[in-house]
Design an enzyme around this catalytic site. Structure first.
Site, PDB file in Angstrom:
ATOM      1  N   CYS A   2       0.827  -1.200   0.000  1.00  0.00           N
ATOM      2  CA  CYS A   2       0.000   0.000   0.000  1.00  0.00           C
ATOM      3  C   CYS A   2       0.866   1.257   0.000  1.00  0.00           C
ATOM      4  O   CYS A   2       2.061   1.200   0.255  1.00  0.00           O
ATOM      5  CB  CYS A   2      -0.910  -0.004   1.205  1.00  0.00           C
ATOM      6  SG  CYS A   2      -1.856  -1.544   1.391  1.00  0.00           S
ATOM      7  N   ARG A  27       0.765   1.683  -6.098  1.00  0.00           N
ATOM      8  CA  ARG A  27       1.018   0.701  -5.046  1.00  0.00           C
ATOM      9  C   ARG A  27      -0.276   0.082  -4.522  1.00  0.00           C
ATOM     10  O   ARG A  27      -0.227  -0.882  -3.748  1.00  0.00           O
ATOM     11  CB  ARG A  27       1.764   1.361  -3.878  1.00  0.00           C
ATOM     12  CG  ARG A  27       3.184   1.748  -4.215  1.00  0.00           C
ATOM     13  CD  ARG A  27       3.840   2.402  -3.021  1.00  0.00           C
ATOM     14  NE  ARG A  27       4.006   1.475  -1.916  1.00  0.00           N
ATOM     15  CZ  ARG A  27       5.146   0.861  -1.608  1.00  0.00           C
ATOM     16  NH1 ARG A  27       6.212   1.071  -2.353  1.00  0.00           N
ATOM     17  NH2 ARG A  27       5.225   0.051  -0.587  1.00  0.00           N
ATOM     18  N   TRP A  74      -4.079  -1.670  -1.200  1.00  0.00           N
ATOM     19  CA  TRP A  74      -4.205  -2.909  -1.978  1.00  0.00           C
ATOM     20  C   TRP A  74      -4.668  -3.968  -0.999  1.00  0.00           C
ATOM     21  O   TRP A  74      -3.957  -4.312  -0.059  1.00  0.00           O
ATOM     22  CB  TRP A  74      -2.871  -3.277  -2.622  1.00  0.00           C
ATOM     23  CG  TRP A  74      -2.941  -4.404  -3.599  1.00  0.00           C
ATOM     24  CD1 TRP A  74      -3.332  -4.351  -4.906  1.00  0.00           C
ATOM     25  CD2 TRP A  74      -2.559  -5.767  -3.363  1.00  0.00           C
ATOM     26  NE1 TRP A  74      -3.224  -5.588  -5.489  1.00  0.00           N
ATOM     27  CE2 TRP A  74      -2.755  -6.477  -4.560  1.00  0.00           C
ATOM     28  CE3 TRP A  74      -2.081  -6.463  -2.249  1.00  0.00           C
ATOM     29  CZ2 TRP A  74      -2.488  -7.835  -4.684  1.00  0.00           C
ATOM     30  CZ3 TRP A  74      -1.813  -7.816  -2.368  1.00  0.00           C
ATOM     31  CH2 TRP A  74      -2.016  -8.486  -3.568  1.00  0.00           C
ATOM     32  N   ASN A 100       1.007  -0.757   6.267  1.00  0.00           N
ATOM     33  CA  ASN A 100       1.383  -1.553   5.101  1.00  0.00           C
ATOM     34  C   ASN A 100       1.954  -2.857   5.636  1.00  0.00           C
ATOM     35  O   ASN A 100       2.923  -2.842   6.394  1.00  0.00           O
ATOM     36  CB  ASN A 100       2.424  -0.810   4.258  1.00  0.00           C
ATOM     37  CG  ASN A 100       2.803  -1.578   3.004  1.00  0.00           C
ATOM     38  OD1 ASN A 100       2.244  -2.621   2.712  1.00  0.00           O
ATOM     39  ND2 ASN A 100       3.769  -1.045   2.266  1.00  0.00           N
ATOM     40  N   GLY A 101       1.370  -3.990   5.257  1.00  0.00           N
ATOM     41  CA  GLY A 101       1.855  -5.283   5.721  1.00  0.00           C
ATOM     42  C   GLY A 101       0.697  -6.181   6.093  1.00  0.00           C
ATOM     43  O   GLY A 101      -0.472  -5.859   5.866  1.00  0.00           O
ATOM     44  N   GLU A 486       8.616 -12.918 -21.015  1.00  0.00           N
ATOM     45  CA  GLU A 486       8.327 -11.538 -20.647  1.00  0.00           C
ATOM     46  C   GLU A 486       7.255 -10.939 -21.556  1.00  0.00           C
ATOM     47  O   GLU A 486       6.367 -10.207 -21.083  1.00  0.00           O
ATOM     48  CB  GLU A 486       9.604 -10.700 -20.710  1.00  0.00           C
ATOM     49  CG  GLU A 486       9.421  -9.211 -20.514  1.00  0.00           C
ATOM     50  CD  GLU A 486       8.872  -8.815 -19.149  1.00  0.00           C
ATOM     51  OE1 GLU A 486       8.516  -7.638 -18.981  1.00  0.00           O
ATOM     52  OE2 GLU A 486       8.781  -9.683 -18.257  1.00  0.00           O
ATOM     53  N   LYS A 490       3.667  -9.470 -20.140  1.00  0.00           N
ATOM     54  CA  LYS A 490       3.171  -8.109 -20.372  1.00  0.00           C
ATOM     55  C   LYS A 490       1.741  -8.146 -20.915  1.00  0.00           C
ATOM     56  O   LYS A 490       0.893  -7.353 -20.506  1.00  0.00           O
ATOM     57  CB  LYS A 490       4.091  -7.374 -21.360  1.00  0.00           C
ATOM     58  CG  LYS A 490       5.366  -6.883 -20.740  1.00  0.00           C
ATOM     59  CD  LYS A 490       5.125  -5.788 -19.731  1.00  0.00           C
ATOM     60  CE  LYS A 490       6.182  -5.751 -18.660  1.00  0.00           C
ATOM     61  NZ  LYS A 490       6.185  -6.844 -17.712  1.00  0.00           N
ATOM     62  N   GLU A 493      -0.613  -9.117 -18.050  1.00  0.00           N
ATOM     63  CA  GLU A 493      -0.719  -8.115 -16.997  1.00  0.00           C
ATOM     64  C   GLU A 493      -1.675  -6.988 -17.349  1.00  0.00           C
ATOM     65  O   GLU A 493      -2.478  -6.566 -16.500  1.00  0.00           O
ATOM     66  CB  GLU A 493       0.662  -7.506 -16.703  1.00  0.00           C
ATOM     67  CG  GLU A 493       1.583  -8.385 -15.906  1.00  0.00           C
ATOM     68  CD  GLU A 493       2.915  -7.703 -15.653  1.00  0.00           C
ATOM     69  OE1 GLU A 493       3.370  -7.719 -14.504  1.00  0.00           O
ATOM     70  OE2 GLU A 493       3.503  -7.150 -16.610  1.00  0.00           O
ATOM     71  N   HIS A 509       6.046 -30.867 -27.373  1.00  0.00           N
ATOM     72  CA  HIS A 509       5.934 -31.758 -26.218  1.00  0.00           C
ATOM     73  C   HIS A 509       4.731 -31.398 -25.348  1.00  0.00           C
ATOM     74  O   HIS A 509       4.731 -31.669 -24.148  1.00  0.00           O
ATOM     75  CB  HIS A 509       7.217 -31.703 -25.377  1.00  0.00           C
ATOM     76  CG  HIS A 509       8.414 -32.236 -26.102  1.00  0.00           C
ATOM     77  ND1 HIS A 509       8.607 -33.580 -26.336  1.00  0.00           N
ATOM     78  CD2 HIS A 509       9.458 -31.589 -26.680  1.00  0.00           C
ATOM     79  CE1 HIS A 509       9.740 -33.751 -26.998  1.00  0.00           C
ATOM     80  NE2 HIS A 509      10.276 -32.551 -27.228  1.00  0.00           N
ATOM     81  N   LYS A 608       2.533  -2.234  -7.770  1.00  0.00           N
ATOM     82  CA  LYS A 608       3.898  -2.089  -8.266  1.00  0.00           C
ATOM     83  C   LYS A 608       4.919  -2.795  -7.395  1.00  0.00           C
ATOM     84  O   LYS A 608       5.816  -3.454  -7.885  1.00  0.00           O
ATOM     85  CB  LYS A 608       4.235  -0.594  -8.353  1.00  0.00           C
ATOM     86  CG  LYS A 608       5.599  -0.292  -8.966  1.00  0.00           C
ATOM     87  CD  LYS A 608       5.635  -0.665 -10.426  1.00  0.00           C
ATOM     88  CE  LYS A 608       6.931  -0.276 -11.095  1.00  0.00           C
ATOM     89  NZ  LYS A 608       6.985  -0.747 -12.474  1.00  0.00           N
TER      90      LYS A 608
END
Length: 613
Positions: A2, A27, A74, A100-101, A486, A490, A493, A509, A608
């Site tokens: 957060c 965040r 968050w 935060n936590g 990657e 992207k 996301e 396979h 983030k």
């Protein structure tokens, strides 16, 4: 994860807090709130959803004061809602806390507090903190001592800011473990608190960072730092070089778009002072290593999460080829749970944009306890990952606001290449002429990335044709296999399209069973040592009806006969090619997401900096 902002000084706190939260909204954006002292009492404003909702609430119900705290959330415990928003208040309204936590023992603490008569107004774990503080205040403690005692009861990692109406001239903040940073901003007759530098960089570049199990009492004209045990701490002041204008979107539609186009500049910055183009050498002044120590290394273990882990996979190719040092790449979130074998002949390299990713910091702690040499590649100046390491390389990317990492990925790849050349020279694996050749290659890198960006219009046109698909397969081999990972990440996301990155040779396979006309296949088929193999994979995908997009080297006209669409990139040195090749994949994800109406900078369920497990 957060965002936290605090202010004490002569200015109006509300405007400063809202501005800081705006810069931290990446965040967390499930809810937001603030509290200021107004007419001797705490005035609280909170709302669910994005920060714009809080702005509207404050406009309708103004609050004014010169000391306050704010938070953007968050969600971990409790659904996103106004009642679960921070700040949380004590029953009498005298104390508020932002946090935060995750309070790992919150159920036990909540039951204990409820038994003592405390009533809870939210579903969050964070609310136990404000009631613990209130409990100690009832026993005669001041806010600082009450916060210290409350913090001692918490399990897990935390960043906390508390304030009290009855003590209107100070804020109290504490950090426990690695739940994100606590930065104190030192101004002239005013002080700031933030969980991340960009929130307050507009107001001061003078920062003090709390270490784990430290707390601070902050007033307008001074601050005091102590350990949670009560011992005085002489803090180190850092002068942050970032330009606050760099955190503004400018003419770009989104921060992610801006950050994609900033990559040539960011790469130039990360090379500056490290790549000596005149001497043909690499110097890493913040990662001192003698030739003897370099030769004594038996392996390197890279730990990272998400995009940074894919950077580590590219780094494995670079370091093994140039330094002849065996490299393992591990997800930081899994690393400490398998009792890794580490010793003094092993170097552990952590890669983290924020420098505050809790899993990566935990992996670093494991490495430290095992006696390994500890390094980091990090973007956030003064972050925990930088401070905890024996040596570090900064990405020099500047603030990255978009949740989906772009320029931090490419600058970390450049740092890994610098490290590979640096280690190769000190281990005797690279002769001076080879070092010069690789350093000369680096000199071309910003221009090559700029040329890839010049094809943005072509990528945007292709995005218009591909945006209706719901599944993608990305294929790569060798050093470009991580770029397939990657590229797929992207797309997932920011566009919410299911995409899978896969080693091209493994397609037959298993994943080939999924290929049909509804699953486009993007193949990284540049002219390198596995070019012929990639053409074979393209043929296999086409035979199953896939729409094939080839990422190809400029001038390769023959590949047009084998692919439905071609995205061209300039020819690049093999080990630097991933930095160039990822650019059109970033652009493709961006333009598809925009076409689909997605929130590019703040994709759902993501934040983030991941500071909770």
């Amino acid at each position: 994860m957060c965002g936290i902002v605090g202010y004490v000084g002569p200015r109006t706190a509300t405007e400063l807090i809202l501005g800081g939260l705006q810069r931290l909204e990446y965040r967390g954006y499930d809810s937001a709130g603030l509290a200021v002292i107004q007419n001797g009492q705490i005035a609280l404003r909170r709302d669910a959803g994005k920060l714009s909702n809080l702005h509207r609430l404050v406009s309708a119900q103004p609050v004014n004061g010169h000391i306050g705290v704010g938070h953007t959330r968050w969600a971990t415990h409790g659904r996103p809602s106004a009642r679960n928003s921070h700040p949380h208040a004590s029953m009498d309204g005298d104390v508020v806390v932002v946090h935060n936590g995750i309070v790992e023992n919150f159920q036990r603490l909540r039951a204990e507090l409820e038994a003592e008569g405390f009533r809870f107004a939210s579903d969050t774990d964070s609310e136990v903190i404000v009631h613990l503080i209130a409990c100690h205040l009832q026993q005669g403690c001041n806010l600082a001592e009450a916060t210290r005692r409350a913090a001692a009861r918490l399990e897990g990692a935390h960043a906390i800011v508390a304030r009290r109406a009855a003590e209107p001239d100070n804020l109290v903040t504490a950090r426990i473990g690695n739940a994100g940073g606590v930065a104190l901003g030192v101004g002239e007759g005013e002080m700031f608190i933030a969980s991340d530098i960009p929130a307050i960089l507009e107001h001061t570049r003078c920062m003090v960072f709390l270490e784990s199990r430290q707390m601070a009492v902050v007033r307008a004209d001074r601050f005091e730092v102590r350990t949670l045990a009560g011992d005085a701490v002489e803090p180190v002041t850092h002068i942050i070089p970032w330009d606050p204008v760099g955190a503004a979107k400018g003419a770009y539609r989104h921060f992610m778009q801006k950050e994609i186009f900033e990559q040539p500049r960011a790469l130039t910055d990360t090379l500056r002072g490290r790549a000596d183009f005149a001497a043909g050498q690499v110097d890493l002044p913040d990662l001192p290593l003698s030739a003897e120590a370099a030769r004594a290394l038996r392996r390197l273990v890279i730990v990272a999460c998400g995009t940074s882990a894919y950077a580590g996979l590219v780094g494995k190719f670079m370091i093994e080829q140039l330094a002849r040092l065996p490299v393992e790449v591990d997800y930081a979130s899994e690393f400490r749970y398998r009792a890794p074998i580490l010793d003094g002949d092993t170097a552990v390299l952590a890669i983290t944009q924020s420098g505050e990713t809790v899993d990566t910091l935990a992996a670093m702690e494991q490495a430290r306890a095992s006696g390994a040499r500890l390094w980091s590649i990090v973007n956030a100046i003064g972050s925990q990952a930088m401070r905890a390491a024996d040596g570090y390389i900064t990405m020099q990317a500047g603030p990255e606001v978009g949740v989906a990492s772009t320029k931090a990925f490419t600058t970390s790849l450049a740092d890994l290449y610098l490290l590979a050349v640096y280690l190769g020279a000190r281990r005797g694996a690279l002769a001076p002429e080879a070092q010069r050749r690789h350093v000369d290659d680096l000199a071309r890198l910003p221009d090559l990335v700029g040329r890839a960006l010049d094809r943005d219009a072509e990528v945007e046109a292709l995005a218009a044709e591909l945006c209706q698909y719901e599944n993608f397969l990305y294929l790569g081999r060798g050093v470009n296999y991580p770029i397939a990972l990657e590229g797929a990440l992207k797309l997932k996301e920011i566009s919410y399209i299911h995409a899978e990155g896969y080693p091209a040779g493994e397609m037959k396979h298993g994943p080939i069973a999924l290929i049909d006309a509804h699953m486009p296949a993007l193949a990284i088929a540049v002219r390198d040592g596995v070019y012929a193999k990639m053409l074979s994979q393209i043929e296999q995908a086409r035979a199953r009806g896939a729409v094939v997009i080839a990422l190809a080297t400029e001038g390769d006209t023959a590949i047009r006969a084998q692919a439905d669409h071609v995205l061209y990139v300039p020819d690049a040195p093999p080990l630097l090619a991933p930095i160039v090749n990822v650019v059109p994949l970033q652009l493709l994800a961006y333009h598809i997401a925009v076409r689909r109406g997605c929130d590019v900078d703040q994709p759902r369920n993501l934040a983030k900096s991941v500071t909770v497990e």
